[in-house]
Design a protein around this motif. Structure first.
Motif, PDB file in Angstrom:
ATOM      1  N   LYS A   1      -4.924  -4.185  -3.675  1.00 29.15           N
ATOM      2  CA  LYS A   1      -3.831  -4.663  -3.105  1.00 29.15           C
ATOM      3  C   LYS A   1      -3.675  -6.002  -2.317  1.00 29.15           C
ATOM      4  O   LYS A   1      -2.825  -6.796  -2.397  1.00 29.15           O
ATOM      5  CB  LYS A   1      -3.243  -3.426  -2.193  1.00 29.15           C
ATOM      6  CG  LYS A   1      -1.928  -3.831  -1.291  1.00 29.15           C
ATOM      7  CD  LYS A   1      -1.383  -2.591  -0.978  1.00 29.15           C
ATOM      8  CE  LYS A   1      -2.174  -2.200   0.396  1.00 29.15           C
ATOM      9  NZ  LYS A   1      -1.776  -3.363   1.506  1.00 29.15           N
TER      10      LYS A   1
ATOM     11  N   GLU B   1       5.054  -0.974   6.847  1.00 28.26           N
ATOM     12  CA  GLU B   1       4.402  -0.188   5.667  1.00 28.26           C
ATOM     13  C   GLU B   1       4.257  -1.130   4.554  1.00 28.26           C
ATOM     14  O   GLU B   1       5.236  -1.488   4.086  1.00 28.26           O
ATOM     15  CB  GLU B   1       4.730   1.381   5.392  1.00 28.26           C
ATOM     16  CG  GLU B   1       3.732   2.034   4.598  1.00 28.26           C
ATOM     17  CD  GLU B   1       4.310   3.542   4.266  1.00 28.26           C
ATOM     18  OE1 GLU B   1       3.389   4.339   4.644  1.00 28.26           O
ATOM     19  OE2 GLU B   1       5.627   3.525   4.101  1.00 28.26           O
TER      20      GLU B   1
ATOM     21  N   ILE C   1       2.983  -0.570   0.334  1.00 32.64           N
ATOM     22  CA  ILE C   1       2.590   0.247  -0.728  1.00 32.64           C
ATOM     23  C   ILE C   1       2.702  -0.295  -2.000  1.00 32.64           C
ATOM     24  O   ILE C   1       3.481  -0.950  -2.453  1.00 32.64           O
ATOM     25  CB  ILE C   1       3.782   1.312  -0.728  1.00 32.64           C
ATOM     26  CG1 ILE C   1       3.886   2.173   0.361  1.00 32.64           C
ATOM     27  CG2 ILE C   1       3.181   2.446  -1.876  1.00 32.64           C
ATOM     28  CD1 ILE C   1       5.040   3.111   0.828  1.00 32.64           C
ATOM     29  N   GLU C   2       1.689  -0.032  -2.553  1.00 35.56           N
ATOM     30  CA  GLU C   2       1.326  -0.528  -4.098  1.00 35.56           C
ATOM     31  C   GLU C   2       1.528   0.659  -5.163  1.00 35.56           C
ATOM     32  O   GLU C   2       0.812   1.640  -4.945  1.00 35.56           O
ATOM     33  CB  GLU C   2      -0.077  -1.243  -4.125  1.00 35.56           C
ATOM     34  CG  GLU C   2      -0.308  -1.884  -5.613  1.00 35.56           C
ATOM     35  CD  GLU C   2      -1.712  -2.414  -6.036  1.00 35.56           C
ATOM     36  OE1 GLU C   2      -2.055  -2.625  -7.016  1.00 35.56           O
ATOM     37  OE2 GLU C   2      -2.437  -2.317  -4.871  1.00 35.56           O
ATOM     38  N   TYR C   3       2.094   0.444  -6.336  1.00 31.69           N
ATOM     39  CA  TYR C   3       2.475   1.559  -7.171  1.00 31.69           C
ATOM     40  C   TYR C   3       1.692   1.044  -8.496  1.00 31.69           C
ATOM     41  O   TYR C   3       1.661  -0.001  -9.030  1.00 31.69           O
ATOM     42  CB  TYR C   3       3.761   1.673  -7.449  1.00 31.69           C
ATOM     43  CG  TYR C   3       4.628   2.023  -5.978  1.00 31.69           C
ATOM     44  CD1 TYR C   3       4.783   3.464  -5.943  1.00 31.69           C
ATOM     45  CD2 TYR C   3       5.091   1.091  -5.077  1.00 31.69           C
ATOM     46  CE1 TYR C   3       5.450   3.701  -4.759  1.00 31.69           C
ATOM     47  CE2 TYR C   3       5.830   1.623  -4.111  1.00 31.69           C
ATOM     48  CZ  TYR C   3       6.052   3.004  -3.849  1.00 31.69           C
ATOM     49  OH  TYR C   3       6.798   3.361  -2.739  1.00 31.69           O
TER      50      TYR C   3
ATOM     51  N   ILE D   1       1.464   6.253  -6.506  1.00 34.79           N
ATOM     52  CA  ILE D   1       1.025   5.316  -5.552  1.00 34.79           C
ATOM     53  C   ILE D   1      -0.536   4.868  -5.452  1.00 34.79           C
ATOM     54  O   ILE D   1      -1.439   5.868  -5.526  1.00 34.79           O
ATOM     55  CB  ILE D   1       0.867   5.911  -3.989  1.00 34.79           C
ATOM     56  CG1 ILE D   1       2.579   6.135  -3.617  1.00 34.79           C
ATOM     57  CG2 ILE D   1       0.761   4.991  -2.904  1.00 34.79           C
ATOM     58  CD1 ILE D   1       3.059   6.734  -2.516  1.00 34.79           C
TER      59      ILE D   1
ATOM     60  N   ASP E   1      -2.276   2.600  -3.444  1.00 31.95           N
ATOM     61  CA  ASP E   1      -2.559   2.250  -2.194  1.00 31.95           C
ATOM     62  C   ASP E   1      -1.329   2.069  -1.095  1.00 31.95           C
ATOM     63  O   ASP E   1      -0.322   1.784  -1.458  1.00 31.95           O
ATOM     64  CB  ASP E   1      -3.732   0.884  -2.188  1.00 31.95           C
ATOM     65  CG  ASP E   1      -4.707   1.143  -1.033  1.00 31.95           C
ATOM     66  OD1 ASP E   1      -4.569   1.866  -0.191  1.00 31.95           O
ATOM     67  OD2 ASP E   1      -5.434   0.245  -1.177  1.00 31.95           O
ATOM     68  N   LYS E   2      -1.951   2.026   0.152  1.00 35.65           N
ATOM     69  CA  LYS E   2      -0.669   1.941   1.180  1.00 35.65           C
ATOM     70  C   LYS E   2      -1.500   1.674   2.642  1.00 35.65           C
ATOM     71  O   LYS E   2      -2.674   1.973   2.883  1.00 35.65           O
ATOM     72  CB  LYS E   2       0.143   3.157   1.513  1.00 35.65           C
ATOM     73  CG  LYS E   2      -0.466   4.367   2.056  1.00 35.65           C
ATOM     74  CD  LYS E   2       0.480   5.539   2.513  1.00 35.65           C
ATOM     75  CE  LYS E   2       1.562   5.765   1.507  1.00 35.65           C
ATOM     76  NZ  LYS E   2       2.495   6.781   1.861  1.00 35.65           N
TER      77      LYS E   2
ATOM     78  N   GLN F   1      -4.428   2.981   7.280  1.00 35.80           N
ATOM     79  CA  GLN F   1      -4.501   2.960   5.728  1.00 35.80           C
ATOM     80  C   GLN F   1      -4.439   4.349   5.210  1.00 35.80           C
ATOM     81  O   GLN F   1      -4.865   5.310   6.086  1.00 35.80           O
ATOM     82  CB  GLN F   1      -5.318   1.952   5.162  1.00 35.80           C
ATOM     83  CG  GLN F   1      -6.654   2.385   5.164  1.00 35.80           C
ATOM     84  CD  GLN F   1      -7.472   1.680   4.714  1.00 35.80           C
ATOM     85  OE1 GLN F   1      -8.098   0.550   4.930  1.00 35.80           O
ATOM     86  NE2 GLN F   1      -8.025   1.731   3.234  1.00 35.80           N
TER      87      GLN F   1
END
Length: 324
Positions: A4, A300, A302-304, A310, A312-313, A324
């Motif tokens: 990310k 926040e 967020i990666e999808y 999801i 990662d966040k 995280q």
């Protein structure tokens, strides 16, 4: 997390590079702020300049007389560095007028010569100019062709020169009174390095940068050169689109894939990222979403995956990761 951060860093670099190019472009900033950054002595010298109304009369009368007698008027201007003077002469090298110039202005321009040609086209003033000058240690040549909306008069000439102390107002005034303007800039080897075209509230700036053809198009709001919409192209492919307010990127800005699909949508305030940033896969599905405040990661991220799951966040505060 590494994945990310890599994606985000890459996208931020891309966006900031485009944003920086937009901000540094002479069209997207005020003329005064550009020159202030590049050559402060020039700006200070311009501010000190007070036009000599007698000289305006002399050159205006010369133009009117020669257009009436010959259909066109040609005159020349040359900067005398030693005497800090601008010498204006006719076709026979006869002096029309000599004017003392501010020292800072003269010192900022080691070499300057210009040829001006005025004529009429359908009753409107057509002006050709060829300027040779040295700036930032290099000799360049600038050729321009400008058609006014009307036949210029002495009042217009006085107004234009009177605004020289305020480059921003001068630009506004100039664009509001012309039908079109074309400018070409050449280097000392006579290679074309930059073109600027203006017509119908639209300005197109083109130049080659490291082998790529870069084009910036700005659509002005009612001839207000400080507000509008700007698009950037590389080799005729749309790269980005952004709104301009008070000469800075403002509101929603977009970066595109070569296919034309949206890569990122970012909110900008006063030329700085502020608000939500969305990153998309080329098929239109969301890839990442994050938040900025005053150019720093704040909120926040967020990666999808493409299927919506999801990856990662993480939570950021003032550009620092807090969880995280």
């Amino acid at each position: 997390m590494k994945r990310k951060n890599f994606i985000l860093s890459t996208l931020l670099f891309l966006f900031i590079s485009i944003l920086g190019f937009a901000v540094e472009n002479p069209n997207s900033l005020t003329p005064e702020s550009v020159m202030e950054a590049l050559n402060p002595d020039f700006v200070e010298g311009i501010k000190e300049y007070k036009p000599n109304l007698e000289n305006i009369d002399k050159v205006f009368n010369y133009i009117e007389k020669n257009i009436k007698q010959k259909g066109r008027a040609i005159f020349y201007g040359k900067l005398d560095q030693e005497k800090k003077e601008l010498i204006v002469t006719d076709e026979n090298n006869k002096i029309i007028y000599i004017e003392k110039l501010p020292e800072k202005f003269v010192n900022s321009t080691p070499y300057f010569e210009v040829k001006q040609t005025y004529s009429l086209k359908n009753g409107k003033t057509l002006n050709y100019s060829e300027i040779n000058l040295e700036t930032f240690g290099k000799r360049i040549k600038i050729k321009t062709e400008t058609l006014s909306k009307n036949r210029i008069n002495k009042k217009d000439a006085i107004e234009a020169l009177s605004l020289m102390s305020d480059l921003n107002k001068a630009a506004q005034n100039g664009y509001s009174k012309i039908e079109y303007s074309n400018m070409e800039t050449f280097d000392e080897n006579d290679n074309l390095i930059l073109t600027v075209k203006f017509k119908n509230k639209k300005m197109v700036i083109e130049q080659e940068i490291e082998g790529d053809k870069v084009k910036m198009i700005t659509y002005f709001d009612n001839l207000n050169t400080m507000n509008g919409k700007m698009e950037a192209y590389v080799n005729d492919t749309l790269v980005s689109s952004m709104q301009i307010k008070n000469s800075l990127p403002e509101g929603e800005s977009k970066i595109f894939y070569p296919s034309g699909k949206i890569l990122t949508v970012t909110n900008v305030k006063n030329g700085t990222m502020d608000g939500t940033m969305k990153v998309f896969y080329e098929n239109g599905k969301i890839r990442m979403i994050g938040h900025f405040k005053d150019g720093k990661k704040d909120g926040e991220f967020i990666e999808y995956e493409e299927d919506g799951s999801i990856v990662d966040k993480a939570l950021y505060k003032n550009d620092e990761m807090v969880s995280q």
